[in-house]
Design a protein around this motif. Structure first.
Motif, PDB file in Angstrom:
ATOM      1  N   TYR A   6       5.391  -1.506 -18.674  1.00 37.61           N
ATOM      2  CA  TYR A   6       4.504  -1.320 -17.522  1.00 37.61           C
ATOM      3  C   TYR A   6       3.736  -0.004 -17.606  1.00 37.61           C
ATOM      4  O   TYR A   6       3.219   0.485 -16.619  1.00 37.61           O
ATOM      5  CB  TYR A   6       5.302  -1.390 -16.221  1.00 37.61           C
ATOM      6  CG  TYR A   6       5.952  -2.734 -16.017  1.00 37.61           C
ATOM      7  CD1 TYR A   6       5.190  -3.865 -15.784  1.00 37.61           C
ATOM      8  CD2 TYR A   6       7.327  -2.885 -16.097  1.00 37.61           C
ATOM      9  CE1 TYR A   6       5.772  -5.106 -15.612  1.00 37.61           C
ATOM     10  CE2 TYR A   6       7.929  -4.115 -15.935  1.00 37.61           C
ATOM     11  CZ  TYR A   6       7.136  -5.222 -15.697  1.00 37.61           C
ATOM     12  OH  TYR A   6       7.727  -6.449 -15.545  1.00 37.61           O
ATOM     13  N   LYS A  97      10.693   0.876  -7.283  1.00 36.28           N
ATOM     14  CA  LYS A  97       9.464   0.134  -7.573  1.00 36.28           C
ATOM     15  C   LYS A  97       8.267   1.068  -7.473  1.00 36.28           C
ATOM     16  O   LYS A  97       8.099   1.774  -6.494  1.00 36.28           O
ATOM     17  CB  LYS A  97       9.278  -1.020  -6.571  1.00 36.28           C
ATOM     18  CG  LYS A  97      10.234  -2.143  -6.773  1.00 36.28           C
ATOM     19  CD  LYS A  97       9.889  -2.858  -8.038  1.00 36.28           C
ATOM     20  CE  LYS A  97      10.995  -3.764  -8.474  1.00 36.28           C
ATOM     21  NZ  LYS A  97      11.057  -3.938  -9.885  1.00 36.28           N
ATOM     22  N   CYS A  99       4.890  -0.137  -8.369  1.00 39.10           N
ATOM     23  CA  CYS A  99       3.748  -0.952  -7.957  1.00 39.10           C
ATOM     24  C   CYS A  99       4.272  -2.256  -7.382  1.00 39.10           C
ATOM     25  O   CYS A  99       5.098  -2.923  -8.009  1.00 39.10           O
ATOM     26  CB  CYS A  99       2.854  -1.210  -9.169  1.00 39.10           C
ATOM     27  SG  CYS A  99       1.390  -2.158  -8.770  1.00 39.10           S
ATOM     28  N   LYS A 100       3.798  -2.627  -6.208  1.00 38.02           N
ATOM     29  CA  LYS A 100       4.291  -3.832  -5.557  1.00 38.02           C
ATOM     30  C   LYS A 100       3.280  -4.971  -5.636  1.00 38.02           C
ATOM     31  O   LYS A 100       3.024  -5.650  -4.653  1.00 38.02           O
ATOM     32  CB  LYS A 100       4.664  -3.535  -4.117  1.00 38.02           C
ATOM     33  CG  LYS A 100       5.839  -2.593  -4.025  1.00 38.02           C
ATOM     34  CD  LYS A 100       6.301  -2.416  -2.616  1.00 38.02           C
ATOM     35  CE  LYS A 100       7.517  -1.497  -2.605  1.00 38.02           C
ATOM     36  NZ  LYS A 100       8.056  -1.311  -1.295  1.00 38.02           N
ATOM     37  N   LYS A 101       2.739  -5.161  -6.831  1.00 35.89           N
ATOM     38  CA  LYS A 101       1.860  -6.311  -7.045  1.00 35.89           C
ATOM     39  C   LYS A 101       1.938  -6.700  -8.513  1.00 35.89           C
ATOM     40  O   LYS A 101       2.416  -5.949  -9.345  1.00 35.89           O
ATOM     41  CB  LYS A 101       0.426  -6.018  -6.625  1.00 35.89           C
ATOM     42  CG  LYS A 101      -0.204  -4.823  -7.295  1.00 35.89           C
ATOM     43  CD  LYS A 101      -1.592  -4.600  -6.727  1.00 35.89           C
ATOM     44  CE  LYS A 101      -2.139  -3.266  -7.218  1.00 35.89           C
ATOM     45  NZ  LYS A 101      -3.438  -2.985  -6.666  1.00 35.89           N
ATOM     46  N   TYR A 105       6.400  -7.893 -10.109  1.00 41.07           N
ATOM     47  CA  TYR A 105       6.935  -7.805  -8.753  1.00 41.07           C
ATOM     48  C   TYR A 105       7.267  -9.192  -8.210  1.00 41.07           C
ATOM     49  O   TYR A 105       8.226  -9.362  -7.472  1.00 41.07           O
ATOM     50  CB  TYR A 105       5.962  -7.085  -7.819  1.00 41.07           C
ATOM     51  CG  TYR A 105       6.573  -6.785  -6.475  1.00 41.07           C
ATOM     52  CD1 TYR A 105       7.570  -5.823  -6.356  1.00 41.07           C
ATOM     53  CD2 TYR A 105       6.186  -7.478  -5.338  1.00 41.07           C
ATOM     54  CE1 TYR A 105       8.159  -5.558  -5.132  1.00 41.07           C
ATOM     55  CE2 TYR A 105       6.771  -7.212  -4.111  1.00 41.07           C
ATOM     56  CZ  TYR A 105       7.751  -6.259  -4.014  1.00 41.07           C
ATOM     57  OH  TYR A 105       8.345  -6.005  -2.804  1.00 41.07           O
ATOM     58  N   GLU A 106       6.484 -10.194  -8.589  1.00 39.21           N
ATOM     59  CA  GLU A 106       6.763 -11.574  -8.155  1.00 39.21           C
ATOM     60  C   GLU A 106       8.110 -12.030  -8.713  1.00 39.21           C
ATOM     61  O   GLU A 106       8.895 -12.663  -8.005  1.00 39.21           O
ATOM     62  CB  GLU A 106       5.646 -12.519  -8.597  1.00 39.21           C
ATOM     63  CG  GLU A 106       4.312 -12.263  -7.907  1.00 39.21           C
ATOM     64  CD  GLU A 106       4.388 -12.386  -6.394  1.00 39.21           C
ATOM     65  OE1 GLU A 106       5.030 -13.341  -5.897  1.00 39.21           O
ATOM     66  OE2 GLU A 106       3.823 -11.527  -5.705  1.00 39.21           O
ATOM     67  N   PHE A 108      10.584 -10.034  -9.531  1.00 39.05           N
ATOM     68  CA  PHE A 108      11.581  -9.250  -8.810  1.00 39.05           C
ATOM     69  C   PHE A 108      11.903  -9.893  -7.468  1.00 39.05           C
ATOM     70  O   PHE A 108      13.066  -9.942  -7.068  1.00 39.05           O
ATOM     71  CB  PHE A 108      11.108  -7.809  -8.603  1.00 39.05           C
ATOM     72  CG  PHE A 108      11.957  -7.056  -7.628  1.00 39.05           C
ATOM     73  CD1 PHE A 108      13.230  -6.625  -7.980  1.00 39.05           C
ATOM     74  CD2 PHE A 108      11.506  -6.794  -6.340  1.00 39.05           C
ATOM     75  CE1 PHE A 108      14.037  -5.944  -7.085  1.00 39.05           C
ATOM     76  CE2 PHE A 108      12.299  -6.123  -5.433  1.00 39.05           C
ATOM     77  CZ  PHE A 108      13.573  -5.697  -5.805  1.00 39.05           C
ATOM     78  N   LYS A 109      10.893 -10.390  -6.753  1.00 36.39           N
ATOM     79  CA  LYS A 109      11.132 -11.005  -5.444  1.00 36.39           C
ATOM     80  C   LYS A 109      12.040 -12.226  -5.567  1.00 36.39           C
ATOM     81  O   LYS A 109      12.925 -12.435  -4.744  1.00 36.39           O
ATOM     82  CB  LYS A 109       9.813 -11.386  -4.763  1.00 36.39           C
ATOM     83  CG  LYS A 109       9.046 -10.195  -4.266  1.00 36.39           C
ATOM     84  CD  LYS A 109       7.945 -10.522  -3.287  1.00 36.39           C
ATOM     85  CE  LYS A 109       6.961 -11.558  -3.749  1.00 36.39           C
ATOM     86  NZ  LYS A 109       5.788 -11.683  -2.873  1.00 36.39           N
ATOM     87  N   GLU A 125      14.860  -1.416  -1.828  1.00 38.91           N
ATOM     88  CA  GLU A 125      13.707  -0.992  -2.629  1.00 38.91           C
ATOM     89  C   GLU A 125      13.314   0.431  -2.255  1.00 38.91           C
ATOM     90  O   GLU A 125      13.234   0.779  -1.096  1.00 38.91           O
ATOM     91  CB  GLU A 125      12.503  -1.901  -2.373  1.00 38.91           C
ATOM     92  CG  GLU A 125      12.631  -3.270  -2.977  1.00 38.91           C
ATOM     93  CD  GLU A 125      11.397  -4.100  -2.722  1.00 38.91           C
ATOM     94  OE1 GLU A 125      10.305  -3.686  -3.174  1.00 38.91           O
ATOM     95  OE2 GLU A 125      11.519  -5.142  -2.076  1.00 38.91           O
TER      96      GLU A 125
END
Length: 126
Positions: A6, A97, A99-101, A105-106, A108-109, A125
């Motif tokens: 990343y 975290k 960056c939450k996009k 991140y998807e 991770f959710k 988080e």
């Protein structure tokens, strides 16, 4: 200076500078006695590996132990930090975290929801 996937800069054995800062904070809390049992990069199995069992035979036709063929690999979640709050004895699983996009991140959710469903653990988080 090394970069991970990343483009974060690895710092003091952590995957990012933000994670290294959080580790320093947690170590101070541990020295102060507010938390204990601080661990890094703890693995949790969310879905075990899936195998297919098949019969095996020797060249002369004798039956051997059944063999196993891997169909699907296991799914794991690796927590950045796990620690225990000294006063309450509550275990905390923490993920840093930046960056939450994006696709990371998807994923991770989905793993966060699986952690709650499989292990009844909520991920904090930061």
């Amino acid at each position: 200076m090394t970069y991970n996937k990343y483009n974060n800069i690895k710092t003091n054995g952590c995957d990012s500078r933000k994670e290294a800062r959080r580790l320093a904070q947690l170590r101070l809390l541990e020295k102060a006695g507010e938390i204990c049992n601080l661990r890094q990069q703890v693995k949790y199995v969310l879905i075990p590996a899936q195998y297919e069992t098949y019969p095996r035979f020797s060249k002369n036709g004798k039956r051997l132990k059944d063999g196993q063929k891997l169909i699907e690999r296991k799914v794991e979640y690796v927590a950045d930090f796990v620690y225990t709050i000294t006063e309450t004895g509550e275990n905390i699983v923490e993920d840093v975290k930046g960056c939450k996009k994006g696709a990371g991140y998807e994923l991770f959710k989905v793993k966060r929801k699986l952690m709650l469903a499989v292990h009844s653990i909520r991920i904090k988080e930061v």
